[in-house]
Design a protein around this motif. Structure first.
Motif, short mmCIF file in Angstrom:
data_model
loop_
_atom_site.label_atom_id
_atom_site.label_comp_id
_atom_site.label_asym_id
_atom_site.label_seq_id
_atom_site.Cartn_x
_atom_site.Cartn_y
_atom_site.Cartn_z
N HIS A 233 0.80 -1.22 0.00
CA HIS A 233 0.00 0.00 0.00
C HIS A 233 0.84 1.27 0.00
O HIS A 233 0.65 2.12 -0.85
CB HIS A 233 -1.00 0.00 1.16
CG HIS A 233 -2.10 1.02 0.99
ND1 HIS A 233 -2.85 1.11 -0.17
CD2 HIS A 233 -2.56 2.00 1.81
CE1 HIS A 233 -3.73 2.10 -0.03
NE2 HIS A 233 -3.57 2.66 1.14
N ILE A 234 1.74 1.43 0.98
CA ILE A 234 2.70 2.53 0.90
C ILE A 234 3.79 2.09 -0.07
O ILE A 234 4.37 1.01 0.11
CB ILE A 234 3.29 2.85 2.28
CG1 ILE A 234 2.20 3.41 3.21
CG2 ILE A 234 4.46 3.84 2.16
CD1 ILE A 234 2.67 3.70 4.62
N HIS A 235 4.05 2.89 -1.10
CA HIS A 235 5.01 2.46 -2.12
C HIS A 235 6.45 2.75 -1.72
O HIS A 235 7.20 3.40 -2.43
CB HIS A 235 4.66 3.11 -3.47
CG HIS A 235 3.44 2.52 -4.11
ND1 HIS A 235 3.03 2.80 -5.39
CD2 HIS A 235 2.53 1.63 -3.62
CE1 HIS A 235 1.92 2.12 -5.66
NE2 HIS A 235 1.59 1.42 -4.61
N GLN A 236 6.79 2.28 -0.55
CA GLN A 236 8.16 2.35 -0.05
C GLN A 236 8.48 1.01 0.59
O GLN A 236 7.58 0.37 1.14
CB GLN A 236 8.30 3.45 1.01
CG GLN A 236 8.09 4.84 0.48
CD GLN A 236 8.06 5.87 1.61
OE1 GLN A 236 7.56 5.61 2.70
NE2 GLN A 236 8.60 7.02 1.33
N ARG A 237 9.75 0.63 0.55
CA ARG A 237 10.16 -0.69 1.05
C ARG A 237 10.90 -0.49 2.36
O ARG A 237 11.88 0.26 2.43
CB ARG A 237 11.07 -1.34 -0.01
CG ARG A 237 11.10 -2.85 0.02
CD ARG A 237 11.63 -3.38 -1.31
NE ARG A 237 10.68 -3.07 -2.37
CZ ARG A 237 10.95 -2.28 -3.43
NH1 ARG A 237 12.13 -1.77 -3.59
NH2 ARG A 237 10.00 -2.01 -4.30
N TYR A 238 10.42 -1.13 3.43
CA TYR A 238 11.07 -0.95 4.73
C TYR A 238 10.71 -2.08 5.68
O TYR A 238 9.79 -2.87 5.42
CB TYR A 238 10.69 0.41 5.36
CG TYR A 238 9.20 0.67 5.46
CD1 TYR A 238 8.53 1.29 4.41
CD2 TYR A 238 8.47 0.32 6.59
CE1 TYR A 238 7.16 1.55 4.49
CE2 TYR A 238 7.11 0.58 6.69
CZ TYR A 238 6.46 1.19 5.63
OH TYR A 238 5.10 1.45 5.71
N HIS A 239 11.46 -2.13 6.77
CA HIS A 239 11.25 -3.15 7.79
C HIS A 239 11.32 -2.50 9.16
O HIS A 239 12.19 -1.65 9.39
CB HIS A 239 12.34 -4.23 7.67
CG HIS A 239 12.41 -5.17 8.83
ND1 HIS A 239 13.48 -5.22 9.70
CD2 HIS A 239 11.53 -6.11 9.26
CE1 HIS A 239 13.25 -6.15 10.61
NE2 HIS A 239 12.08 -6.71 10.36
N HIS A 240 10.40 -2.87 10.04
CA HIS A 240 10.51 -2.51 11.45
C HIS A 240 10.60 -3.81 12.24
O HIS A 240 9.75 -4.70 12.07
CB HIS A 240 9.28 -1.73 11.92
CG HIS A 240 9.13 -0.38 11.27
ND1 HIS A 240 10.08 0.61 11.38
CD2 HIS A 240 8.16 0.14 10.48
CE1 HIS A 240 9.70 1.68 10.71
NE2 HIS A 240 8.53 1.42 10.15
N ALA A 241 11.61 -3.92 13.07
CA ALA A 241 11.79 -5.15 13.85
C ALA A 241 10.68 -5.31 14.88
O ALA A 241 10.09 -4.33 15.34
CB ALA A 241 13.16 -5.12 14.54
N ALA A 242 10.44 -6.55 15.24
CA ALA A 242 9.42 -6.84 16.26
C ALA A 242 9.86 -6.29 17.62
O ALA A 242 11.06 -6.18 17.91
CB ALA A 242 9.22 -8.34 16.36
#
Ligand SMILES: [Fe+2]
Ligand SMILES: [Fe+2]
Length: 289
Positions: A233-242
């Motif tokens: 949905h947001i056209h950006q690639r990212y990760h947030h850790a648990a």
């Protein structure tokens, strides 16, 4: 287990080539101008999906996940293009999971015709149908001994054009909670797939008209390192850790958008999310999470 996660592939027909739009209406021309930009950004979407499928095989991935927005405007030809580009994976539920995005239910007609469901019908199978609460959703897949993939639907037909927020809803959240509490899932990593982003790249709640309205309820059910939420949905690639209060979050961005192509390769080991690598189609690792 290796999961290849892509999203928002937006297979797009060239709007100006559609006969309806040759009528010359001003508003159609204006819309056509807008569409041209989109059509340009996604003119190679089918080929990029095919490259991602080749990567899927060469990387030795076990399961491909597409977290919604397979089409641009839910046109039948776009659905057909997306299915064709996925090839044999589009009919193999052991190796592929897809969920709808807001663009796949863009019009009441597409929703009423169940275009998404009809196109990907072979993939819409749940191993634990007792937890279905809204159509097929939540759709639970047990993979091997230590992974469960749970697809949710957050995409709704907007009451007013321009609104694109998502809602999982109480019924699906109830099904998700019951599935997560099932003893058959207690030793498994749980990979939840939902289109709308729980958090932005900066870790904030997305705007009201665009975000996932019930992300707090989702986080109460899926939190800690055993859980990941895969979204687009947001056209950006990212990760947030648990953390203690939230799952891993993997946003795959728009995997086929010209100049910003990419996807996640997520590793799951012994019932835990072990990490992910951000890759570009046809290229080696770009960065690590
Ligand atoms: Fe999208
Ligand atoms: Fe979207």
């Amino acid at each position: 287990m290796r999961i290849l996660h892509c999203s928002d592939v937006h297979v797009t027909l060239d709007y100006l080539k559609l006969p309806l739009l040759k009528l010359g209406w001003r508003r159609w021309i204006a819309l056509g101008e807008l569409w041209r930009g989109r059509a340009r950004a996604y003119s190679e979407a089918g080929d990029t999906i095919r490259q991602i499928v080749r990567d899927f095989h060469s990387l030795g991935a076990d399961h491909l996940i597409v977290s919604g927005d397979l089409t641009a405007y839910a046109l039948p030809g776009e659905f057909e293009g997306a299915r064709a580009a996925l090839g044999e994976l589009a009919s193999d539920p052991r190796r592929c999971t897809v969920i709808p995005g807001n663009h796949d239910v863009y019009t009441p007609g597409a929703y009423r015709d169940q275009r998404f469901e009809r196109t990907f019908q072979p993939l819409l199978r749940s191993d634990l149908p007792e937890y279905q609460r809204e159509g097929i959703w939540p759709m639970v897949r047990l993979w091997g001994e230590d992974v469960a993939i749970i697809g949710l639907k957050s995409a709704r037909v907007p009451a007013v054009p321009g609104l694109s927020f998502g809602v999982i809803g109480r019924r699906q959240l109830g099904g998700l909670r019951d599935a997560v509490n099932d003893p058959r899932l207690s030793e498994r990593a749980v990979v939840v797939v939902v289109h709308h982003a729980p958090l932005t790249r900066r870790g904030r709640r997305d705007k009201l008209h665009h975000g996932l309205a019930d992300k707090d309820a989702l986080f109460r059910i899926a939190r800690g390192p055993r859980f990941a939420v895969l979204h687009g949905h947001i056209h950006q690639r990212y990760h947030h850790a648990a953390t203690e209060t939230r799952p891993h979050l993997f946003g795959a961005g728009s995997s086929t958008q010209r100049g910003r192509e990419g996807y996640w390769l997520i590793e799951v080991e012994r019932g835990r999310i072990a990490g992910g690598r951000m890759l570009e189609p046809g290229a080696a690792a770009a960065s690590a999470a």
